[in-house]
Design an enzyme around this catalytic site. Structure first.
Site, PDB file in Angstrom:
ATOM      1  N   SER A 119      40.151  48.465  37.476  1.00 55.05           N
ATOM      2  CA  SER A 119      39.904  47.130  38.017  1.00 55.05           C
ATOM      3  C   SER A 119      38.398  46.817  37.971  1.00 55.05           C
ATOM      4  CB  SER A 119      40.509  47.051  39.418  1.00 55.05           C
ATOM      5  OG  SER A 119      40.737  45.723  39.781  1.00 55.05           O
ATOM      6  N   ASP A 237      50.635  41.352  36.207  1.00 57.26           N
ATOM      7  CA  ASP A 237      49.560  41.336  37.197  1.00 57.26           C
ATOM      8  C   ASP A 237      49.560  40.024  37.975  1.00 57.26           C
ATOM      9  OD1 ASP A 237      47.118  41.671  38.564  1.00 57.26           O
ATOM     10  OD2 ASP A 237      46.256  42.777  36.877  1.00 57.26           O
ATOM     11  N   HIS A 290      49.403  44.904  38.905  1.00 55.54           N
ATOM     12  CA  HIS A 290      48.042  45.427  38.886  1.00 55.54           C
ATOM     13  C   HIS A 290      47.977  46.891  39.339  1.00 55.54           C
ATOM     14  CE1 HIS A 290      43.742  44.900  38.684  1.00 55.54           C
ATOM     15  NE2 HIS A 290      43.577  45.258  39.934  1.00 55.54           N
TER      16      HIS A 290
END
Ligand SMILES: *[C@@H]1O[C@H](CO)[C@@H](O)[C@H](O)[C@H]1NC(C)=O
Ligand SMILES: *[C@@H]1O[C@H](CO)[C@@H](O)[C@H](O)[C@H]1NC(C)=O
Ligand SMILES: *[C@@H]1O[C@H](CO)[C@@H](O)[C@H](O)[C@H]1NC(C)=O
Length: 328
Positions: A119, A237, A290
């Site tokens: 991330s 996501d 995610h």
């Protein structure tokens, strides 16, 4: 600020051979079958010593025995490290990481390192490549990173007060100096309806994406020097908005512009085109929300892009990457 000793690194040091640091008895050259060290930068709300991050290091050692893994920590302990994912000036945090890696007894003597960023850790590692790159990164692998910014801020868990405080402040005035110097996600917020404010005030992303009129040639040189830049996108996501940012795609309302169609790429502001032309820019997509990364995906990424210094990499098949990119 001193880095906390990484538990992961300490645990792995015990069974790392570090053979590449030792001269070969006959040739005086370092042994070339020892895997390059792996540096890992975790995401928002995570810590360097979380179970997930430690497991990544252990997995790398399983795939390439002898891998020295180092988890990046910003702050003296896990609490400070987690807090630094929300609060702080990313430029200063990154400089701290650059200084730490450059002074590290093992990492600084390696011919190169590999890196995995989760991330926001992914775009911060890219910033490391552009601004410092000592020791140099060979393979940069990012999972669900926000390379082209975010257009909305994350929603926090109901009891995550650190997160809630950060997000409340963010909404206050994203482009103010106050917020840009203190709130981490604001520094990769990218607002296409207010692009001038972004260009003028973004404390991090506008600079490392080389979007301002004066381009930093060193950034470009350093990105083009990577052997691999592997960008994983999570197809489902819903945390990162827009999800396509993980592939550097620009999403402005309903208009979706893949990287290869952007001025960024065409004029090669960052060296991404140069890297693509040598087959080192790799677009990967995986199903899932995610950061839902299966062990199999990690194993595949590690066997493909980590390993000894003399490892060779097949250039990315352009057609496949092109097709995938058009689809999103
Ligand atoms: C790299 O070096 C190791 C050990 O010397 C050797 O076994 C391996 O075949 C080499 N790999 C390549 C791709 O040259
Ligand atoms: C962040 O830190 C850098 C380096 O100290 C400084 O130059 C910059 O002005 C800071 N950013 C903001 C928005 O205060
Ligand atoms: C994004 O789209 C809006 C509305 O179509 C437009 O006014 C704006 O200029 C676009 N921004 C960029 C940076 O292209």
């Amino acid at each position: 600020m001193r880095p906390a000793p990484s538990l992961l690194a300490t645990a792995l040091l015990a069974h790392s051979t570090l053979a590449w640091r030792l001269p070969h008895p006959f040739t005086d050259e370092p042994e070339d079958d020892t895997p390059l060290p792996l540096v890992i930068w975790h995401g928002l709300g995570d810590t360097y010593n979380s179970e997930g991050i430690q497991d990544v290091g252990l997995l790398a050692d399983e795939i390439h025995p002898g891998t020295f893994a180092y988890a990046i920590a910003v702050g003296a302990d896990a609490n400070a490290d987690r807090s630094a994912t929300f609060f702080g000036n990313v430029t200063e945090q990154l400089q701290f990481v650059c200084d730490t890696l450059a002074a590290h007894p093992i990492l600084s003597t390696a011919p190169a390192i590999d890196a995995i960023g989760f991330s926001q850790g992914g775009q911060f590692l890219r910033g490391y490549v552009e601004r410092c790159n000592k020791p140099p990164i060979r393979s940069l692998i990012t999972f669900g990173s926000q390379h082209n910014g975010i257009s909305e801020f994350k929603t926090c868990g109901s009891t995550d007060y650190l997160c809630k405080t950060a997000m409340a402040l963010l909404k206050f005035n994203t482009w103010s100096n106050f917020v840009q110097s203190r709130l981490v996600p604001a520094q990769y917020y990218r607002d296409l309806t207010n692009y001038d404010s972004y260009l003028q005030s973004s404390n991090f992303l506008a600079d490392i994406n080389n979007e301002r009129p004066v381009k930093n040639e060193q950034y470009k040189k350093n990105i083009a020097s990577l052997a691999n830049f592997v960008m994983y996108l999570f197809e489902d996501d819903t945390t990162v908005i827009p999800k396509q940012t993980s592939w550097f795609t620009e999403v402005n309302g309903t208009e979706i512009t893949p990287l290869r169609k952007q001025t960024q790429y065409k004029e090669d502001w960052l060296g991404l085109r140069q890297l693509d032309e040598k087959g080192g820019l790799r677009f990967r997509s995986i199903t899932g929300e995610h950061m839902q990364i299966t062990v199999d995906v990690l194993k595949e990424a590690m066997s493909d892009f980590l390993g000894p210094m003399n490892k060779t990499f097949a250039p990315e098949p352009k057609v496949v990457a092109g097709l995938w990119q058009e689809e999103l």
